[in-house]
Design an enzyme around this catalytic site. Sequence first.
Site, PDB file in Angstrom:
ATOM      1  N   GLY A 145       0.820  -1.207   0.000  1.00  0.00           N
ATOM      2  CA  GLY A 145       0.000   0.000   0.000  1.00  0.00           C
ATOM      3  C   GLY A 145       0.849   1.249   0.000  1.00  0.00           C
ATOM      4  N   CYS A 146       0.328   2.321   0.554  1.00  0.00           N
ATOM      5  CA  CYS A 146       1.030   3.612   0.581  1.00  0.00           C
ATOM      6  C   CYS A 146       2.333   3.498   1.354  1.00  0.00           C
ATOM      7  CB  CYS A 146       0.132   4.670   1.225  1.00  0.00           C
ATOM      8  SG  CYS A 146       0.961   6.257   1.467  1.00  0.00           S
ATOM      9  N   PHE A 147       3.430   3.930   0.738  1.00  0.00           N
ATOM     10  CA  PHE A 147       4.713   3.793   1.421  1.00  0.00           C
ATOM     11  C   PHE A 147       4.844   4.695   2.646  1.00  0.00           C
ATOM     12  CE2 PHE A 147       6.657   6.057  -2.601  1.00  0.00           C
ATOM     13  CZ  PHE A 147       5.962   7.223  -2.335  1.00  0.00           C
ATOM     14  N   CYS A 156       2.704   4.845   5.001  1.00  0.00           N
ATOM     15  CA  CYS A 156       2.248   3.970   6.092  1.00  0.00           C
ATOM     16  C   CYS A 156       3.288   2.914   6.433  1.00  0.00           C
ATOM     17  CB  CYS A 156       0.947   3.275   5.700  1.00  0.00           C
ATOM     18  SG  CYS A 156      -0.455   4.365   5.378  1.00  0.00           S
ATOM     19  N   TYR A 165      -4.465  12.527   5.707  1.00  0.00           N
ATOM     20  CA  TYR A 165      -4.214  11.124   5.397  1.00  0.00           C
ATOM     21  C   TYR A 165      -3.428  10.463   6.518  1.00  0.00           C
ATOM     22  CZ  TYR A 165      -2.708   6.887   3.010  1.00  0.00           C
ATOM     23  OH  TYR A 165      -2.476   5.582   2.687  1.00  0.00           O
TER      24      TYR A 165
END
Length: 218
Positions: free
Chosen positions: A51-53, A55, A194
């Site tokens: 997923g989003c790096f 995170c 976010y």
Amino acid sequence: MERFLLAIIICLFFSCKHEAQVNPKQQAVINAEPIEVPLENGLARAYFASGCFWCVEAVYESVIGVEEVINGYAGGYTNNPTYELSNTGTTGHAEAVEVIYNPNIISFAQLVDVYFGSQNPTQVNGQGPDKGSQYRSIIFYQNEAQKQIILEKKAALSKKLNATVAAEIYPFQKFWVAEDYHQDYEKLHPGHPYIMNVSIPRLNRFKAKFPELLKENN
């Protein structure tokens, strides 16, 4: 006759769609021989996409034995990928992290446990609200021993959940470092919506599962 023609059209549509998803360049990446990154000053490197790096960076930076985490792109066939290009889903790359760690403190197998324990392992092509091939889950191996560790842990998790685990398994080829503004993002932007609503909750869920692996508890 009309039904027959409709059936032919539907079959052609799905056939074309299937052919479009078969990418020889991507298959070449999957079939390549892994590249092993040598130790440097006693530190090893491991590579994960989940997923989003932003995170994933925060998760691994909280783990004992991890010296540094770098955000970037891996798993694709396009040279010099950028954030904008990666987001189109046409580079083959996924947002990934390079985890620089001390193997005398934390093992590769434990890093794989962190990987599976910090995501929704059954979500395909994304994590949470981030969806698309650029957010897909991939674990990269550098040698046969690492590959076997990944395969065994993935199979055990699939059996435990009685579900298909989405993570792909790729031979490591190259890691492309992301733009400077993506590095240490959670630390530098704690008030970003976010970060507050996705990244920090994901980090806290991980911390609750693995208190024994946290720097703050050691």
